[in-house]
Design a protein around this motif. Structure first.
Motif, short mmCIF file in Angstrom:
data_model
loop_
_atom_site.label_atom_id
_atom_site.label_comp_id
_atom_site.label_asym_id
_atom_site.label_seq_id
_atom_site.Cartn_x
_atom_site.Cartn_y
_atom_site.Cartn_z
N ASP A 209 0.85 -1.18 0.00
CA ASP A 209 0.00 0.00 0.00
C ASP A 209 0.89 1.24 0.00
OD1 ASP A 209 -1.91 1.92 0.30
OD2 ASP A 209 -2.98 0.91 1.93
N THR A 211 0.14 4.06 0.98
CA THR A 211 -0.03 4.86 2.21
C THR A 211 0.95 4.44 3.31
OG1 THR A 211 -1.79 3.36 2.99
CG2 THR A 211 -2.46 5.29 1.70
N VAL A 214 3.55 7.12 3.54
CA VAL A 214 3.20 8.51 3.82
C VAL A 214 3.81 8.92 5.17
CG1 VAL A 214 1.31 10.14 4.17
CG2 VAL A 214 1.08 8.28 2.50
N LEU A 219 -0.26 11.65 7.28
CA LEU A 219 -1.17 10.54 7.02
C LEU A 219 -2.60 10.83 7.46
CD1 LEU A 219 -1.58 7.71 5.95
CD2 LEU A 219 -0.85 6.80 8.18
N THR A 223 -5.63 10.72 4.79
CA THR A 223 -6.67 9.69 4.94
C THR A 223 -8.06 10.32 4.93
OG1 THR A 223 -5.15 8.30 6.23
CG2 THR A 223 -7.53 7.82 6.39
N TRP A 226 -8.91 11.42 1.44
CA TRP A 226 -9.12 10.26 0.56
C TRP A 226 -10.50 9.63 0.79
CZ3 TRP A 226 -7.98 8.21 -3.76
CH2 TRP A 226 -8.16 6.86 -4.01
#
Length: 267
Positions: A209, A211, A214, A219, A223, A226
Motif C-alpha cells: 500500500d 499509504t 506517507v 497521514l 486519509t 481520501w
C-alpha cells in the motif's frame, strides 16, 4: 387449282375442282402472320410458290431453291431449317409440313431476332445483375478498405499517444499506482518504485500500500481527504500533497492525484 376425284362404290362420279387466287391465299396468310419479320408460304411439292404472307408479287411464278429438305426428301412429311430469305434478307427459323392428301407444303418462319428475344433479354438481365453485383462488391471493398485504414490510423495514434505518455511520465519523475477496492490489491509501476527508492516485491510477498510510505504527520490529513473523495459520486479528480518516506529514509514532497474509474452498484 386443286382437284379431287369423287368416287362412289368403285365408280367415278366426277371431279371436284377448287380454284383460289394466289392473292386471296396470301391475304389470308398475312392476316395470321401480320408481322413482316415473320413469313408463311404455301408451295407445291416441286417448290413452286402458290402463296406467301408478304411480298407475293416478288415470288409468284418462281420456286424455292431446290436444296430445301422437302424437295430433296419427298419421303419426309415435316422438318425445319434456318436460312436468310432471298426475298427480303431476313434471317428466320422455318418449320414445314407436307399435306398428306394434297401435293402441297406449308412452311412458317419466325425471325431470328424474335426467336431469340427471350434469350437476349435474359442475357441482358444477367449482364445488368452482374454489373450491379460488381458495383456493390466494389463499394463494399471501398468501405472495408476505408475502415481498415481508419483502424490502422487509430492504432497508430494510440501507439503514439502511449509512447508520449510514457515519455511524459518518465521525464516528470511520476509514479502510477492502481487500487482495486474489491480485492484490496495495489499495483505499483516502475516509476513509483524508483521515485521512493523501494525495490519491487515478488508476487508471493503480497501487495504494498502506497499509504505505508506517507509521512506520519501527513497521514491523518491524507486519509480524511481520501475517504471524503471516495464518498463523492461526481467522478472528480482527487488531488493533494503529502510527504512520502523513501526507502533510504529521506522524505520527498509528492503531488498525489487520483480518479475513480469504476464503481459497483453500491457506489
Amino acid at each position: 387449282i386443286l382437284t379431287r376425284p369423287i368416287d362412289h362404290e368403285g365408280q367415278r362420279l366426277g371431279v371436284l375442282m377448287l380454284s383460289v387466287s394466289a392473292g386471296h391465299l396470301s391475304q389470308a396468310l398475312e392476316q395470321v402472320y401480320a408481322d413482316p419479320q415473320d413469313a408463311a408460304l404455301i408451295v407445291r411439292s416441286d417448290g413452286q410458290y402458290l402463296a406467301r404472307s408478304h411480298q407475293i408479287d416478288k415470288v409468284l411464278g418462281t420456286a424455292v431453291p431446290s436444296s430445301r429438305a422437302f424437295i430433296q426428301h419427298p419421303e419426309q412429311d415435316h422438318g425445319h431449317y434456318y436460312i436468310t430469305a432471298p426475298v427480303d434478307g431476313v434471317e428466320r427459323y422455318y418449320a414445314w409440313h407436307r399435306l398428306s392428301e394434297y401435293p402441297l407444303v406449308v412452311s412458317v418462319g419466325i425471325s431470328k431476332d424474335k426467336a431469340l428475344a427471350a434469350v437476349t433479354l435474359a442475357q441482358q438481365e444477367t449482364f445488368r445483375r452482374n454489373v450491379i453485383g460488381s458495383i456493390v462488391v466494389l463499394v463494399m471493398m471501398f468501405f472495408v478498405n476505408r475502415l481498415r485504414l481508419k483502424a490502422s490510423r487509430q492504432a497508430k495514434d494510440l501507439r503514439i499517444a502511449h509512447e508520449r505518455l510514457q515519455v511524459t511520465l518518465h521525464s516528470a519523475h511520476d509514479g502510477v499506482w492502481s487500487w482495486h477496492a474489491d480485492s484490496k490489491r495495489v499495483e505499483w509501476d516502475q516509476g513509483l518504485h524508483k521515485m521512493l527508492a523501494v525495490p519491487e516485491l515478488a508476487d508471493t510477498q503480497g501487495p504494498r500500500d502506497w499509504t505505508d510510505h506517507v509521512h506520519p504527520q501527513d497521514l491523518p490529513k491524507l486519509t480524511r481527504e481520501w475517504l471524503a473523495y471516495l464518498r463523492e459520486a461526481n467522478g472528480g479528480v482527487f488531488a493533494t500533497e503529502a510527504r512520502m518516506q523513501a526507502g533510504d529514509g529521506s522524505s520527498v514532497w509528492v503531488s498525489v492525484r487520483a480518479r475513480v474509474v469504476e464503481r459497483d452498484a453500491a457506489g
